[in-house]
Structure formats: C-alpha cells, structure tokens
Design an enzyme around this catalytic site. Structure first.
Site, PDB file in Angstrom:
ATOM      1  N   ASP A 292       0.750  -1.687   0.111  1.00  0.00           N
ATOM      2  CA  ASP A 292      -0.144   0.065   0.399  1.00  0.00           C
ATOM      3  C   ASP A 292       0.646   1.159   0.479  1.00  0.00           C
ATOM      4  OD1 ASP A 292      -2.740   0.596   0.880  1.00  0.00           O
ATOM      5  OD2 ASP A 292      -1.751   2.612   1.670  1.00  0.00           O
TER       6      ASP A 292
ATOM      7  N   GLU B  85       0.976   5.662  -0.180  1.00  0.00           N
ATOM      8  CA  GLU B  85      -0.070   7.228   0.559  1.00  0.00           C
ATOM      9  C   GLU B  85       0.900   7.800  -0.006  1.00  0.00           C
ATOM     10  OE1 GLU B  85      -2.630   7.004   2.033  1.00  0.00           O
ATOM     11  OE2 GLU B  85      -3.137   4.470   2.215  1.00  0.00           O
TER      12      GLU B  85
ATOM     13  N   HIS C  15      -6.478   4.355   6.084  1.00  0.00           N
ATOM     14  CA  HIS C  15      -4.882   5.352   4.453  1.00  0.00           C
ATOM     15  C   HIS C  15      -3.477   5.763   5.257  1.00  0.00           C
ATOM     16  CE1 HIS C  15      -8.961   6.232   2.043  1.00  0.00           C
ATOM     17  NE2 HIS C  15      -9.286   6.562   3.290  1.00  0.00           N
TER      18      HIS C  15
ATOM     19  N   ASP D 185      -3.302   0.308   6.395  1.00  0.00           N
ATOM     20  CA  ASP D 185      -3.972  -0.246   4.809  1.00  0.00           C
ATOM     21  C   ASP D 185      -3.482  -1.539   4.644  1.00  0.00           C
ATOM     22  OD1 ASP D 185      -6.124   2.005   5.236  1.00  0.00           O
ATOM     23  OD2 ASP D 185      -5.290   2.395   2.806  1.00  0.00           O
TER      24      ASP D 185
END
Length: 220
Positions: free
Chosen positions: A21, A23, A179, A184
């Site tokens: 994941d 960001e 998030h 996540d």
C-alpha cells in the site's frame, strides 16, 4: 527466518504475493512523490493456510522537485515535512523494503514477488516510477502483473470498497487508521489470506463431494 516448511513456489505460478500500500502526494506518479509505503509478506503455515509473516513500512521524503497536491494531502492527512515522521530518502526506503522481500522470495522457492493491492494499478504505477527514478536495477516485483483485492472482494463478498469488504468478511475496520499505508496493507493482507484460505476449503469440500459421489456410483 528459516526456509518455510511449505514454500509457495507452486501455488501462484512461482510468484510470492506481497501486499503493498502506498500513500502519495498526488495522483501523477511522475510528478507527485511517494510519502509512505508498506509491504506485508504472506506465507503458508504448517497447516497449509496463508498468513501474514512480516510487516515493513517507511515514511518517505518527497523527491527533489516533486509536486504536492493539496487535495491528496487533505485526504491522507499527511504532513510531508513533519519532523516526527522520521522519513527517509526514496531509494533508502525501497532498498529497506526490497531486502526482506527478496529473502522471502528465495525461501519460498519463488522466482519473484507479485504486488497484491486494492485497485493496484495506482500502487504499481507509483512503485515503478520510484524504481525508475532511483535507478534500482533489481526490483523483486513483476513489472506489471498484480492481484487485485477489489476484484476478489467483488467475487467473494459482493463489495469492492476495502472497508465494506472488510465488514462483509467479518474483519475489524478502524476509520481513524485508514489511509495509513501500513494499516491498509495489513487489512488488505488479512483479507487476501482469508479469501485464498476460503478457496482452499471450497476446493477440499468439492473434492470430498466428488469422491463420495464416485464411491456411490461404484457401489451401485
């Protein structure tokens, strides 16, 4: 970690699933920076079920001349230059994550890792851009093949949003932690394991049914 008892080499055509994941500071992998990346490694336990074995995560300093999209930062609530982030350079972050992934690939008799993500086109596009930018020559990941838990969730649980799939699967979901790359990735990994293990049970039940059916025909 020693070589696993039940390597995954034959389960996913030589690929080791690694849940990723990411960001970011926007939606353009060429212009917007990676801000967080998490990798969760899954392997088979002694019962032949898939489970999480390792978790790795880094906060990343925006690369030089990158652009930050305020809407993206508002969504993921990241302050890229907060002193307590303990962020490191992009290349250092990838090197740190790739090292344990390569070890896991080797001990599972796999040829390379395959990215597992929720709508993973986004994650792999940013990962590939970072690999190119940092000139890393030996990425453990397949450059374009992925496993998508949104698709798997739609098949198994009739939902495609990660939070809704988690609820349908009976998993806990903390909206305050959502998030965050590590949170996540962990939730996605747990979901992926649950779906794969559920499929294994269905295959076993189907095999048992066919065996009993065959025995019945033979006896009659």
């Amino acid at each position: 970690m020693e070589k696993t008892i039940t390597p995954l080499g034959s389960r996913f055509r030589g690929y080791l699933p690694v849940i990723i994941d990411i960001e970011t500071g926007g939606f353009n992998p060429k212009k917007n920076p990676l801000l967080e990346i998490a990798a969760v490694i899954v392997e088979l336990n002694k019962h032949g079920n898939l489970e999480v074995t390792e978790r790795h995560a880094c906060h990343i300093i925006p690369f030089q001349n990158s652009e930050l999209d305020e809407s993206a930062l508002k969504f993921n609530k990241i302050d890229p230059y907060h002193p307590f982030r303990m962020a490191i350079q992009e290349k250092d972050a990838l090197d740190k994550l790739f090292k344990p992934i390569k070890k896991a690939v080797k001990r599972n008799d796999c040829t390379r890792a395959i990215l597992v993500g929720h709508n993973p086109a986004f994650d792999i596009s940013f990962l590939n851009a970072a690999i190119q930018r940092t000139q890393i020559k030996r990425s453990p990941f397949h450059p374009f093949s992925t496993f998508d838990t949104a698709t798997l969730g739609g098949l198994v649980y009739q939902q495609t949003v990660l939070a809704k799939i988690a609820a349908a699967a009976g998993l806990n979901w903390d909206s305050d932690q959502a998030h965050s790359a590590l949170y996540d990735a962990e939730q996605t990994a747990t979901l992926f394991c649950k779906i794969v293990n559920r499929w294994k049970k269905l295959e076993s039940l189907e095999s048992d049914t066919e065996t009993k059916s065959g025995s019945g025909i033979a006896e009659s």
